[in-house]
Motif scaffolding. Structure first.
Motif, PDB file in Angstrom:
ATOM      1  N   UNK A 223      87.563  21.553  29.422  1.00 56.32           N
ATOM      2  CA  UNK A 223      86.169  22.562  29.965  1.00 56.32           C
ATOM      3  C   UNK A 223      85.905  23.140  28.666  1.00 56.32           C
ATOM      4  N   UNK A 224      86.808  23.280  27.467  1.00 54.86           N
ATOM      5  CA  UNK A 224      86.437  24.167  26.146  1.00 54.86           C
ATOM      6  C   UNK A 224      86.028  22.928  25.067  1.00 54.86           C
ATOM      7  N   UNK A 225      85.946  21.654  25.448  1.00 59.46           N
ATOM      8  CA  UNK A 225      85.763  20.648  24.298  1.00 59.46           C
ATOM      9  C   UNK A 225      84.453  20.436  24.437  1.00 59.46           C
ATOM     10  N   UNK A 226      83.629  20.230  23.163  1.00 57.30           N
ATOM     11  CA  UNK A 226      82.057  20.000  22.974  1.00 57.30           C
ATOM     12  C   UNK A 226      82.214  18.398  23.031  1.00 57.30           C
ATOM     13  N   UNK A 227      81.107  17.932  23.630  1.00 58.84           N
ATOM     14  CA  UNK A 227      81.055  16.388  23.736  1.00 58.84           C
ATOM     15  C   UNK A 227      80.002  16.007  23.119  1.00 58.84           C
ATOM     16  N   UNK A 228      79.732  14.476  22.486  1.00 63.77           N
ATOM     17  CA  UNK A 228      78.761  13.976  22.150  1.00 63.77           C
ATOM     18  C   UNK A 228      78.507  12.542  22.678  1.00 63.77           C
ATOM     19  N   UNK A 229      77.613  12.325  23.404  1.00 65.88           N
ATOM     20  CA  UNK A 229      77.307  10.878  24.225  1.00 65.88           C
ATOM     21  C   UNK A 229      76.137  10.224  23.574  1.00 65.88           C
ATOM     22  N   UNK A 230      76.233   8.952  23.349  1.00 65.62           N
ATOM     23  CA  UNK A 230      75.076   8.135  23.006  1.00 65.62           C
ATOM     24  C   UNK A 230      74.405   7.891  24.184  1.00 65.62           C
ATOM     25  N   UNK A 231      73.231   8.262  24.434  1.00 64.14           N
ATOM     26  CA  UNK A 231      72.533   7.722  25.596  1.00 64.14           C
ATOM     27  C   UNK A 231      71.388   6.727  25.501  1.00 64.14           C
ATOM     28  N   UNK A 232      71.252   6.477  24.116  1.00 67.60           N
ATOM     29  CA  UNK A 232      69.904   5.261  23.799  1.00 67.60           C
ATOM     30  C   UNK A 232      70.304   4.689  22.506  1.00 67.60           C
ATOM     31  N   UNK A 233      71.186   3.620  22.557  1.00 66.56           N
ATOM     32  CA  UNK A 233      71.461   2.903  21.183  1.00 66.56           C
ATOM     33  C   UNK A 233      70.241   2.484  20.471  1.00 66.56           C
ATOM     34  N   UNK A 234      70.418   2.293  19.255  1.00 64.34           N
ATOM     35  CA  UNK A 234      69.300   1.833  18.285  1.00 64.34           C
ATOM     36  C   UNK A 234      69.261   0.325  18.430  1.00 64.34           C
ATOM     37  N   UNK A 235      67.992  -0.094  18.488  1.00 59.72           N
ATOM     38  CA  UNK A 235      67.468  -1.675  18.557  1.00 59.72           C
ATOM     39  C   UNK A 235      66.773  -1.802  17.350  1.00 59.72           C
ATOM     40  N   UNK A 236      66.832  -3.157  16.925  1.00 60.95           N
ATOM     41  CA  UNK A 236      66.278  -3.772  15.693  1.00 60.95           C
ATOM     42  C   UNK A 236      64.828  -3.599  16.081  1.00 60.95           C
ATOM     43  N   UNK A 237      63.837  -2.772  15.222  1.00 60.11           N
ATOM     44  CA  UNK A 237      62.417  -3.051  15.347  1.00 60.11           C
ATOM     45  C   UNK A 237      61.739  -4.197  15.228  1.00 60.11           C
ATOM     46  N   UNK A 238      60.420  -4.412  15.788  1.00 63.76           N
ATOM     47  CA  UNK A 238      59.937  -5.473  15.799  1.00 63.76           C
ATOM     48  C   UNK A 238      58.694  -5.548  14.722  1.00 63.76           C
ATOM     49  N   UNK A 239      58.013  -4.325  14.811  1.00 66.42           N
ATOM     50  CA  UNK A 239      56.870  -4.111  13.679  1.00 66.42           C
ATOM     51  C   UNK A 239      57.286  -3.088  12.778  1.00 66.42           C
ATOM     52  N   UNK A 240      56.329  -2.967  11.629  1.00 64.77           N
ATOM     53  CA  UNK A 240      56.975  -1.792  10.521  1.00 64.77           C
ATOM     54  C   UNK A 240      56.158  -0.876  10.762  1.00 64.77           C
ATOM     55  N   UNK A 241      56.661   0.260  10.431  1.00 64.65           N
ATOM     56  CA  UNK A 241      56.035   1.582  10.494  1.00 64.65           C
ATOM     57  C   UNK A 241      55.127   1.871   9.262  1.00 64.65           C
ATOM     58  N   UNK A 242      55.147   1.117   8.298  1.00 67.01           N
ATOM     59  CA  UNK A 242      54.418   1.428   6.996  1.00 67.01           C
ATOM     60  C   UNK A 242      54.496  -0.026   6.162  1.00 67.01           C
ATOM     61  N   UNK A 243      53.734  -0.495   5.548  1.00 64.24           N
ATOM     62  CA  UNK A 243      52.067  -0.012   5.724  1.00 64.24           C
ATOM     63  C   UNK A 243      51.589  -0.233   6.879  1.00 64.24           C
ATOM     64  N   UNK A 244      50.648   0.473   7.512  1.00 67.45           N
ATOM     65  CA  UNK A 244      49.784   0.244   8.552  1.00 67.45           C
ATOM     66  C   UNK A 244      48.561  -0.319   7.893  1.00 67.45           C
ATOM     67  N   UNK A 245      48.414  -1.682   7.946  1.00 69.55           N
ATOM     68  CA  UNK A 245      47.334  -2.399   7.006  1.00 69.55           C
ATOM     69  C   UNK A 245      46.033  -1.998   7.601  1.00 69.55           C
ATOM     70  N   UNK A 246      45.725  -2.040   8.801  1.00 68.28           N
ATOM     71  CA  UNK A 246      44.155  -1.893   9.544  1.00 68.28           C
ATOM     72  C   UNK A 246      44.082  -0.498   9.492  1.00 68.28           C
ATOM     73  N   UNK A 247      44.971   0.363   9.853  1.00 70.84           N
ATOM     74  CA  UNK A 247      44.808   1.915   9.755  1.00 70.84           C
ATOM     75  C   UNK A 247      44.496   2.407   8.454  1.00 70.84           C
ATOM     76  N   UNK A 248      45.485   1.887   7.266  1.00 72.11           N
ATOM     77  CA  UNK A 248      44.985   2.383   6.113  1.00 72.11           C
ATOM     78  C   UNK A 248      43.583   1.826   5.684  1.00 72.11           C
ATOM     79  N   UNK A 249      43.216   0.643   6.105  1.00 72.55           N
ATOM     80  CA  UNK A 249      41.707   0.282   5.702  1.00 72.55           C
ATOM     81  C   UNK A 249      40.928   1.027   6.329  1.00 72.55           C
ATOM     82  N   UNK A 250      41.141   1.182   7.714  1.00 76.10           N
ATOM     83  CA  UNK A 250      40.091   2.109   8.569  1.00 76.10           C
ATOM     84  C   UNK A 250      39.736   3.280   7.857  1.00 76.10           C
TER      85      UNK A 250
END
Length: 618
Positions: A223-250
């Protein structure tokens, strides 16, 4: 009226943007293209994240206690966010995964952020390898959960160990007492046996009490212990966050477009060149008689469109000039018209020549006078020589006829009076009484006299000519004539008391705001006091030498339009002797035999031999 004004302003801005569309598009393309190429050269950066749930230990059953627990969990999440990216956890993750980086480098890639108004904690990792950053995120969370569980459990370890030690001791007493009880048999040991059974019952009661205490400690720990639970593990991303080529060009293209738009507004603000007929007419407070586009062709005869192509659309602008000029002169006679411009190369000679033609086609008797005694060009429009004209007519015998000094045209009621040999002092000749008498003679012979004069701001010749003219047509060139020059020319006309009939704007693009009726011209004009283009002079000399080497002959119209006599005439010179000829009527065709009869006069004027003059006429 206000709506009309707003509509006109919007239309003007529309035409400004239309005129500078190439610059706007170029700026957007250059900025967007540069951003695209630079973004393609940058190494891609990936990002992944994992989500954790922070459970705060319960402090009671009341609603207020539960609310405080939620607030405490939020604060605890912020604390955990700091602890999760601490150096000990990062070092353990590096050792576990075998990464070749320091904790400081890894800390620059890891970010722990509590989700606002929730008990969630989000761990984000960025890097160049998608699989690696996913493994780092999951490993950091695993290490943190294990360390947090160990830390929470350590608070109850001492009490649990004490109770477990006591429980083991009592278990030993119970075992020892049970052994003694098993040995005490028979009637003689009845009393001892009763004592041992009572002692064993007491030990068992203590043992049960200790077991209950251990269980209560375990429940309290949960009852008196704080707990930490992983509810969504990390996955390997498919697309990069930068640079956004088309967005930067626009974005870069939009920024480039905005910068070019600001540059266009700046150029328009500092540009004092005439761009539209409405702007020029409003600035001068006068009527725009005609707006003319660009006339194809480089030679002077090609620019006489009202004579070569009278029914073409390009000639209608000069017809409109004639009509509006007649309207402006309604109620008073218009016998003499001066065509001038503020500066050189603005197309005044082309305007004067075409105006004379359309007036002649309208049935009027017209005399076109080349009053530019410094660099005359009017004779080139009609493919004539400049061996006689204004200057020779002024120095003729008082009783002789002036017909000898005219040049014929293809129109019966249009005569040309070229400048003639250039005088040593043009200003003195135009200011003399002889010129005034010549003007009166011309007015008697024709319905209207058109004067082509030098630019009004270049020399004072035009100022003298203003005294002899009923109206002035001011010529400007779109994109070249400066508004300051037009204002100065208008002020000079006002000071001279001349009547400004209106403005003619040349080379007005169809895409420009204020484009009027018809098309136009652009005729370069040079003066003796302005330096000639050395490249053009060199080209002309080379062309002449080539023709001499090849034995080629110029065509008649080339010779007549380019030949300009270099002889000069002094205002006090003896007039040439004219042969007895029949006067030439203004409404009749010019007699070709007159040129043959005039050879002695031409020679007397210093223009060369009769044979050379005949070759020029042919």
């Amino acid at each position: 009226m206000e709506n009309d004004s707003v509509e006109i302003d919007l239309l003007r801005y529309f035409f400004i943007l239309r005129r500078w569309a190439w610059l706007l598009i170029l700026g957007a393309l250059l900025a967007g293209g540069a951003a695209f190429l630079i973004s393609r050269q940058i190494t891609p950066i990936y990002q992944t994240s994992t989500t954790l749930l922070i459970n705060q230990a319960s402090s009671g059953g009341s609603s207020s206690a539960e609310y405080q627990s939620i607030l405490t969990s939020e604060r605890l999440a912020q604390t955990y966010a700091t602890v999760m990216v601490s150096r000990p956890i990062l070092e353990q993750a590096i050792d576990s995964l075998g990464l070749s980086m320091s904790p400081a480098q890894l800390a620059g890639r890891v970010t722990a952020t509590p989700v606002r108004s929730t008990q969630l904690l989000q761990l984000t990792v960025t890097g160049e390898d998608p699989a690696q950053i996913a493994a780092i995120a999951n490993e950091i969370v695993t290490i943190f959960v294990q360390q947090n569980a160990a830390l929470q459990s350590s608070r109850f370890d001492a009490t649990r160990e004490s109770l477990e030690t006591e429980l083991a001791k009592i278990q030993g007493e119970i075992d020892a007492t049970q052994a003694l009880l098993d040995q005490a048999t028979g009637a003689a040991n009845a009393g001892e046996r009763a004592r041992l059974q009572e002692l064993l019952a007491l030990y068992r009661t203590s043992y049960a009490s200790l077991l209950r205490s251990i269980e209560e400690i375990r429940l309290t720990e949960v009852r008196q212990s704080d707990s930490v639970i992983m509810i969504e593990p990390a996955l390997a991303p498919v697309s990069p966050i930068s640079p956004r080529v088309m967005q930067n060009a626009l974005i870069a293209a939009v920024v480039g477009l905005m910068l070019m738009f600001g540059l266009v507004l700046l150029l328009e603000f500092f540009n004092d060149r005439v761009g539209s007929s409405d702007k020029a007419g409003e600035m001068l407070g006068t009527t725009v008689l005609a707006t003319v586009g660009d006339i194809e062709g480089e030679r002077a005869p090609e620019k006489l469109v009202t004579l070569t192509t009278p029914y073409a659309n390009i000639s209608e602008a000069y017809q409109m000039l004639r009509v509006r000029l007649d309207v402006s002169a309604y109620g008073h006679g218009l016998r003499t018209v001066l065509v001038t411009s503020s500066n050189q190369s603005e197309g005044k000679s082309t305007t004067a020549a075409n105006l004379a033609v359309v007036l002649a086609r309208a049935g009027k008797r017209v005399i076109l006078v080349d009053a530019d005694l410094r660099r005359p060009t009017m004779h080139t429009y009609f493919s004539h020589h400049n061996l006689r004209g204004v200057t020779t007519a002024m120095v003729r015998d008082p009783g002789s006829s002036i017909d000898f000094h005219f040049q014929s045209t293809k129109l019966e009621n249009l005569l040309l009076l070229p400048s003639g040999p250039l005088p040593s002092d043009p200003m003195a000749m135009l200011s003399s009484q002889r010129f005034a008498d010549l003007v009166e003679t011309l007015k008697e012979m024709a319905d209207i006299v058109i004067f082509d004069s030098p630019p009004i701001l270049q020399v004072a010749d035009s100022t003298v000519l203003l005294n002899f003219c009923d109206a002035v047509v001011l010529v400007a060139m779109a994109g070249k004539t400066r508004t300051s020059a037009l204002r100065q020319a208008k002020a000079l006309l006002d000071q001279s008391g001349a009547k400004l009939a209106g403005l003619v704007l040349n080379r007005v693009s169809k895409r420009s705001y204020g484009y009027g009726y018809g098309y136009g011209y652009g005729y370069g004009y040079g003066y003796g006091y302005a330096p000639d283009d050395p490249n053009k002079t060199k080209q002309s000399w080379l062309k002449t030498q080539w023709q001499r080497l090849t034995g080629g002959k110029r065509k008649h119209k080339h010779a007549s339009s380019e030949a300009t006599p270099t002889s000069t005439i002094d205002s006090t010179a003896t007039p040439p002797q004219e042969p007895a000829t029949t006067p030439v009527a203004i409404n009749g065709s010019y007699d070709a035999d007159l040129d043959d009869a005039a050879e002695p006069a031409i020679v007397a004027a210093g223009s060369g031999s009769p044979e050379r003059s005949k070759r020029r006429r042919r």
